[in-house]
Design a protein around this motif. Sequence first.
Motif, PDB file in Angstrom:
ATOM      1  N   ASP A 130       0.875  -1.175   0.000  1.00  0.00           N
ATOM      2  CA  ASP A 130       0.000   0.000   0.000  1.00  0.00           C
ATOM      3  C   ASP A 130       0.901   1.210   0.000  1.00  0.00           C
TER       4      ASP A 130
ATOM      5  N   SER B 112      -2.525   7.667  -3.910  1.00  0.00           N
ATOM      6  CA  SER B 112      -2.302   6.444  -3.142  1.00  0.00           C
ATOM      7  C   SER B 112      -2.510   5.289  -4.105  1.00  0.00           C
TER       8      SER B 112
ATOM      9  N   HIS C 209      -2.104   0.760  -4.842  1.00  0.00           N
ATOM     10  CA  HIS C 209      -2.125  -0.569  -4.242  1.00  0.00           C
ATOM     11  C   HIS C 209      -1.570  -1.563  -5.228  1.00  0.00           C
TER      12      HIS C 209
ATOM     13  N   ASN D 182     -10.590  -1.519  -0.738  1.00  0.00           N
ATOM     14  CA  ASN D 182      -9.584  -0.512  -0.400  1.00  0.00           C
ATOM     15  C   ASN D 182      -9.726  -0.082   1.039  1.00  0.00           C
TER      16      ASN D 182
END
Lengths: 325, 740
Positions: free
Chosen positions: A105, A178, A180, B285
Amino acid sequence: MLTTICDGNLEVPDFGFPQNTSTDTLKAYIHNDPILIKGERQPGEVASGLFGADHRVAPSSAANKPISASRQLQSTHKNEIFVDVIERLTVLIASNGNVIRSEIDGLMQMKSFLIGSPEIQLGLNEDIHIRAGVSNIGCNNQVTLEDINFHQSVKLNEFDNNKILKVNPPEGEFTVLSYHMSGDFPSSLPFVIYPYIEEIPDKGQFIIQLKLECDIPSKDHVVTYVTGVGESAEYKQSEKAVVWKIKKIPGLSDVTAKFKVSVSDWNKKNRMEIGPISMEFEIPNFVLSHLQIRFLKLFDREHSYVPLRWVRYVTHSDSYVVRLI
Amino acid sequence: MASYFATENNSDIQTLKMKLSSPSVQSDPTQCRLLLQRIIALMTQGFDMSELFTHIIKTAATSDIVQKKLVYLYMSTYAELKSDLALLAVNTLRKDCSDPNPMIRGLALRTMTSIRLPMLVEYTEQCLLTGLEDSSAYVRRVAVIGCLKIWNIAPNIITGHNVVDKLYNMLRDSDTIVVTNCLSVLDEILQPDGGIVINKNIAHYLLNRLSEFTEWGRSKILDLLLKYEPTQDEAFDIMNLIDGCLKHRNSAVSSSAIKLLLHLTKDMEDIHLQVFKQVTGPLLNLVTSSNSELAYTSLCHAQLLVKKAPDLFNTAYKKFFCRYNDPSYLKHKKIELLSLVCCEDNVQNIVNELSAYCTDVSVSLAEKSITALGDIVKYKPLCSQLCMKTLIHLLSLQLGYITSQVLITLQGLFLYERNACFISDVMEQIPECVSILDNSNGKAAMIWLIGHYGQSLSDSPYILEDMIDNISEEHSNLVKLHLITATTKLFFKRPAECQDMLGKLLEHCIEVENNVEVGDRASMYYRLLHEDINKAKEIINSSLCTVKEDDEKPCNTLHHIQCFGSLSVLFGQAKWKEIKLRERQQFTEKVQENETLVCREKEINTANLLSIDDGDCVAMETIKMKNSFTLTPEAFEGKWIANSASEILEFTVPSTLTAIEVEQRFNNHNVVTMATSQYETDPWKAFFYAQDTSEYLYLFELTLSKHDCKAVISLKWEGEEATTSPTEEFQKLCCIILNS
């Protein structure tokens, strides 16, 4: 300062309904003068890079300055911008060495001390792919992200083609994007543990030998969370855990330790009670996903200064677990 | 800064009064500010600064805005206490409402509306109405919320000036925060009529302006759009528009967007399922977020979705694996979800992961994962083989807490016919489990299994015999009850081996055992066996009842989609209804109390938020007991047995009430104690008697259970029948005694 908090509390919620939480507009409503905490800024060093291009290195606390209001411009005010790329690793490795789960992450944070709010252009790696779903296969050192989210103020018109982000940073710290990533990564996992467990039934003992190998390119150093000189280990009764602390491991090296566990009433099934190993670490200057900021340009027609741009990459462990049995 | 909270000598009220009135302080704004900050700090710490009210009001007439803010903060805190002095402040406030600086206008208006004194309302009225049409957006925002505050105290003003229509018009305001405030206020004011009405015009207008709103505004609008019923084409347009909100970084916005999407597509089956798939992305998420509370809430919502679409997370199950540093509530939730998302493709991995948790250091986590394996066997028949094998393997590990939990889980699983093939494997392991079991629930489960399936295991009578021999050391009533039933069942199958020990067991339980339940069961079995053995066999071995549905866990039943994104998902439907009912009761009580001048603060007992409360007992005229009445124990017993019918009364008691206190209180009311059990036992039992002035005789048995704060009274009374049943009067008396 109490009254600044009171001011904030009066403005943000009104009768329970949140009104405004954007720091830009709230600043106008807070009338108390801020009390600045002056940190001592250590002088930066100059490190030599490739081809004679020197780049400066500043200590990590350099970004921890207070954001002073523009009406209190000090003479020592430097126009700087700090960008951090922070990744958190979640890894689960089974006892046979298989990687059950590996996820990253990541986020990119920007802290701007620039006067006004000039437009900044950030270039990321050109070979970023965004593909929702399972792991990337046949990567060719590409960066394949599962998911990426941007801040509201980021303009994405040139992102698809050139991977360039345009943003007008508000004052203070905010998260630009952000992302992932899961599955296989471009580089191998930073730490591998080779355990060896020996049982001695006569004495009622287990001997656990651990070899910790660090698979990162050698110029990077690793620092684990903690104080202490060199290494140390202790048994914490309350958590029923042995804590092994290592201050630094250079890349491409390994460390070994031997732990002897004595069990009062021996049972061959006791081996099942040996729990997993959890690691906590911080790796500076390294990101597992190979995400890079190629360039950071400023466009400001009103002011004619040259700002200082600082970029930092850090990898943290979120949950790095290796099972022994 | 630390000095703000230090107690110094000059915190004395008199010193502060003097300082406030001294001319040097009044002329110097910095000093005045510091002094006011000091007073506010003391107020925050809890000291009572209300005596300084008049002095502080005088300092309100200043041009320094920081000072004004402090004074107004003080005022809104203490005005209700000093309602007679509050009128002094009105002039300054009204003047400030027309100040050229919009910040001051807003501040004054906010303070005026926050002071909840009905007598001030007539002065606030005019300022409020002017504020609604102010040129500055800041003042308008404050005015709109002010309408709601005034409505709570004096609704007639709001209805009198047609404020509702004005607010509907203000939905077209240029400032988005004003619009958001109008929506919230209208929704609350019109709540008795079902909230704000969203017609086509309003809906289209809001959707078109959606991108201009702040995140809180967006979340509010998306929630309100649930009320609007669009046509099919409109629905598709709306879905396109809110697609962007799904990935918003504010979780409130993204969950409202999910809720709206699900609501719009609820009648279109195939698109509905597509929407489910689309929303898993943002939801996952949130599940992997570093904020544990956010992760927990998203897991509860994921659980809700999985009920409707069980194969939603088949490939993404790895996100539900526990992290090392997760707090225990989060780990428990993840394990629950893992058992729900199990399917044939991922069962191997999920079962491996759950078995790793079974040997975890934390006992509760191990127990939870074992229960989860049991849940997979129950609800996912195709995956049950692997889980059963894993559970049996866990038995062989011979670890105390694991073995107990596995046996308890298996007890429930063998009720399903498909698991019958594993019975013999399990029974083979039982003899080795006997010595390692430490937990009484585990022992009881083992005994039950032996009783039910023991015919195949050769050692089963001897295991039971060992336990019967040691029965005097056994403390748990549950184990004893199971032992009686199991021995009897085994006796029917293997009479020769079990006869002696059954006899010994029954004798012990009837003669020696103190516990009433154990003794009763033993004597009932004895009499049954004596009467007719075949009949006894039929009764005791009667077919097991069908598998019961589990008690409603949170998110067990599919809520209406409206609940998505709200707290009711976390609490579960039943508990949420109770909480809402309690809130409504408190609100109506508050409205009634507002008719008096001073508002009293209502205490909410948060400790009881998740438990059920009885209604409050009302103090009324009660019966009086004679103080010279006595009964001998034999007479008491005679009367008790003679009176067969008894009435059961239940009361909730405060958790701090002890057995000794209860006895004392009854004695104070001339109710005499006949006999009691030891004070430290829980539940505590006692027998009392009393006679009242109308010659009614009361005999009752009181059982006090500390851990659920309940008292149960089994009452028998003697006397002439009268128009009012003495039970009611007695109940009132007990209510007062137990809850005072």
